[in-house]
Design a protein around this motif. Structure first.
Motif, PDB file in Angstrom:
ATOM      1  N   ARG A  42       1.007  -1.280   0.085  1.00 26.68           N
ATOM      2  CA  ARG A  42       0.032   0.098  -0.110  1.00 26.68           C
ATOM      3  C   ARG A  42       0.907   1.234  -0.092  1.00 26.68           C
ATOM      4  NH1 ARG A  42      -1.423   3.386   3.674  1.00 26.68           N
ATOM      5  NH2 ARG A  42      -3.252   4.688   3.585  1.00 26.68           N
ATOM      6  N   LEU A  46       1.275   4.280  -2.582  1.00 24.39           N
ATOM      7  CA  LEU A  46       0.695   5.838  -2.218  1.00 24.39           C
ATOM      8  C   LEU A  46       1.944   6.562  -2.372  1.00 24.39           C
ATOM      9  CD1 LEU A  46      -0.910   7.477  -0.741  1.00 24.39           C
ATOM     10  CD2 LEU A  46       0.142   6.818   1.339  1.00 24.39           C
ATOM     11  N   TRP A 103      -5.796   3.734  -7.409  1.00 25.65           N
ATOM     12  CA  TRP A 103      -5.710   3.891  -6.020  1.00 25.65           C
ATOM     13  C   TRP A 103      -7.022   3.997  -5.529  1.00 25.65           C
ATOM     14  CZ3 TRP A 103      -2.448   3.680  -2.177  1.00 25.65           C
ATOM     15  CH2 TRP A 103      -2.773   3.878  -1.126  1.00 25.65           C
ATOM     16  N   VAL A 104      -8.048   4.706  -5.797  1.00 26.06           N
ATOM     17  CA  VAL A 104      -9.390   4.668  -5.367  1.00 26.06           C
ATOM     18  C   VAL A 104     -10.230   3.263  -5.354  1.00 26.06           C
ATOM     19  CG1 VAL A 104     -11.860   5.702  -5.632  1.00 26.06           C
ATOM     20  CG2 VAL A 104      -9.517   7.146  -5.668  1.00 26.06           C
ATOM     21  N   LYS A 105      -9.896   2.683  -6.561  1.00 24.22           N
ATOM     22  CA  LYS A 105     -10.805   1.241  -6.464  1.00 24.22           C
ATOM     23  C   LYS A 105     -10.128   0.353  -5.723  1.00 24.22           C
ATOM     24  CE  LYS A 105     -11.725  -0.190 -10.513  1.00 24.22           C
ATOM     25  NZ  LYS A 105     -13.067  -0.598 -11.328  1.00 24.22           N
ATOM     26  N   HIS A 106      -8.786   0.353  -5.395  1.00 28.24           N
ATOM     27  CA  HIS A 106      -8.144  -0.644  -4.464  1.00 28.24           C
ATOM     28  C   HIS A 106      -8.849  -0.431  -3.127  1.00 28.24           C
ATOM     29  CE1 HIS A 106      -5.532   1.517  -1.940  1.00 28.24           C
ATOM     30  NE2 HIS A 106      -5.268   0.339  -1.328  1.00 28.24           N
ATOM     31  N   LYS A 107      -9.102   0.642  -2.629  1.00 28.57           N
ATOM     32  CA  LYS A 107      -9.566   0.912  -1.341  1.00 28.57           C
ATOM     33  C   LYS A 107     -10.775  -0.064  -1.028  1.00 28.57           C
ATOM     34  CE  LYS A 107      -8.036   5.276  -0.467  1.00 28.57           C
ATOM     35  NZ  LYS A 107      -8.665   6.674  -0.243  1.00 28.57           N
ATOM     36  N   LYS A 108     -11.876  -0.214  -2.104  1.00 28.69           N
ATOM     37  CA  LYS A 108     -13.133  -0.874  -2.103  1.00 28.69           C
ATOM     38  C   LYS A 108     -12.839  -2.470  -2.157  1.00 28.69           C
ATOM     39  CE  LYS A 108     -15.272   3.015  -4.008  1.00 28.69           C
ATOM     40  NZ  LYS A 108     -15.790   3.759  -5.244  1.00 28.69           N
ATOM     41  N   LYS A 115      -6.593  -6.324  -5.441  1.00 25.14           N
ATOM     42  CA  LYS A 115      -5.875  -5.069  -5.240  1.00 25.14           C
ATOM     43  C   LYS A 115      -4.454  -5.063  -6.039  1.00 25.14           C
ATOM     44  CE  LYS A 115      -7.413  -4.333  -0.479  1.00 25.14           C
ATOM     45  NZ  LYS A 115      -7.264  -3.686   0.483  1.00 25.14           N
TER      46      LYS A 115
END
Length: 140
Positions: A42, A46, A103-108, A115
């Motif tokens: 992560r 980031l 990045w946004v998609k991996h959070k869900k 991921k």
């Protein structure tokens, strides 16, 4: 002042490309080896996101103060001006958008595999687009 910002933008680009390559390879290794998605993975993604957004901010400053940026937008017959005033900013903005979407998609996502796949696809496509529009003759 312009020359300093331009050189900083070019120098920072080396770091951006290096970090994005590391992030893409890390995610590809994660997909292939089916390892668990960890905090380290992560953080790598980031850092890639942070460096590319910093590059975007520097690039926007250059775009509006450079004689080869926004002020040259109407001169599309000149190949070098077209690259610096239209192609480079537009394609890189699309690449940065893809990286941000990744990045946004991996959070869900719940599974490590999904991921890593998301980072591989979005960061990889973003990196390819960015590499395709670097003004190499001005970079070296």
């Amino acid at each position: 002042m312009y020359e300093f910002i331009q050189k900083f933008h070019s120098g920072w680009a080396y770091l951006v490309v290096l970090v994005l390559i590391i992030a893409v390879f890390n995610s590809l290794i994660g997909v292939v080896s089916k390892k668990e998605f960890m905090a380290k993975d992560r953080k790598i993604a980031l850092i890639g996101l942070a460096t590319i957004h910093t590059q975007l901010l520097i690039g926007l400053v250059i775009y509006f103060i450079s004689p080869m940026g926004f002020s040259s937008l109407g001169q599309m017959s000149d190949k070098a001006l077209r690259l610096t005033s239209l192609e480079h900013p537009l394609i890189n903005l699309i690449g940065i958008t893809l990286i941000t979407i990744g990045w946004v998609k991996h959070k869900k996502l719940k599974t490590s595999e999904s991921k890593f796949k998301t980072f591989s696809i979005y960061y990889g496509l973003g990196l390819v687009l960015i590499l395709s529009r670097i003004p190499w003759e001005l970079w070296f």
